[in-house]
Design an enzyme around this catalytic site. Sequence first.
Site, PDB file in Angstrom:
ATOM      1  N   SER A   1       0.835  -1.192   0.000  1.00 40.61           N
ATOM      2  CA  SER A   1       0.000   0.000   0.000  1.00 40.61           C
ATOM      3  C   SER A   1       0.878   1.254   0.000  1.00 40.61           C
ATOM      4  O   SER A   1       1.747   1.391  -0.855  1.00 40.61           O
ATOM      5  CB  SER A   1      -0.968  -0.039   1.191  1.00 40.61           C
ATOM      6  OG  SER A   1      -2.017   0.890   1.022  1.00 40.61           O
TER       7      SER A   1
ATOM      8  N   ASP B   1      -6.013  -3.135  -2.832  1.00 41.79           N
ATOM      9  CA  ASP B   1      -4.975  -2.837  -1.839  1.00 41.79           C
ATOM     10  C   ASP B   1      -4.335  -4.092  -1.241  1.00 41.79           C
ATOM     11  O   ASP B   1      -5.015  -5.002  -0.773  1.00 41.79           O
ATOM     12  CB  ASP B   1      -5.597  -2.010  -0.719  1.00 41.79           C
ATOM     13  CG  ASP B   1      -4.568  -1.342   0.160  1.00 41.79           C
ATOM     14  OD1 ASP B   1      -3.863  -2.057   0.888  1.00 41.79           O
ATOM     15  OD2 ASP B   1      -4.466  -0.104   0.114  1.00 41.79           O
TER      16      ASP B   1
END
Length: 272
Positions: free
Chosen positions: A38, A163
Amino acid sequence: MTTAFVLGGGGVLGAVEVGMLRALLERDVRPDLVLGTSVGALNGAMVAREPSLAVIDRLTEIWLEVSSGREVYGDRPLRTVRRAVSSGTHLFSSSPLRQRLDDELGGQLIEDLPVRFQTCAAHIESASEHWFERGPVVDAVLASAAVPGLLPPVEIDGQHFLDGGMVNSIPVARAVQLGATRLFVLQVGRIDRPLKPPQRPWEVARVSFEIARRHRFTREMAELPETVEAHVLPARGTSARDDTMRAQRDFGSVEDRIEATYAATCDYLDRL
């Protein structure tokens, strides 16, 4: 000894990783391997491209630019509502973030970085953890940072990704699998906070996600071989208030978080 920097996810809290990186590089601790998830993928890709103190000035500049008004998401409230209604899946366009990544890392391939770098994302079609080991850095980082509900899934070669924090937020075991014998874990402070039962419907998803993330990290840390030296660096200037949806657009206190975490990390490293 093979040294790995493992940079976890955390949205706006990723600024604290800049303070950790500064403390490490000032003490001439250089990585042989960088793994990021991320926002940790963004910070990690930058340091893998430039594993020296020069990258700290650039990272700090990026975070300060964001905090001063050049927002990553960049949309007006009305446009955000319209996108949520029309898409049914996300609030913001990924275009501002892609442009920001292109400005910094456009044209760069993972396999050409001076330091070995990998990042992960959640692969929708196979419901699995996918590791990017080759290909464009920008695509890989954008996929790893595609926060569900905020940003749309990223399509790469006909496949779709969300993500990486959903599948491997702080990938310490991956570092060991790739041969690391010394780990520096750059995390944003969430793993240190006690969890409380959710009180509102919108808190259920956050608490559930935190349980999954922390459970995997705790298990992987406990299962590290005795031959592996692991250091979880301290984050400062974050709190439970930072975990709300609204806080994910609040880039205030960036400089304070960087400096407080830098000081704490310096103290930790100097006591080793």
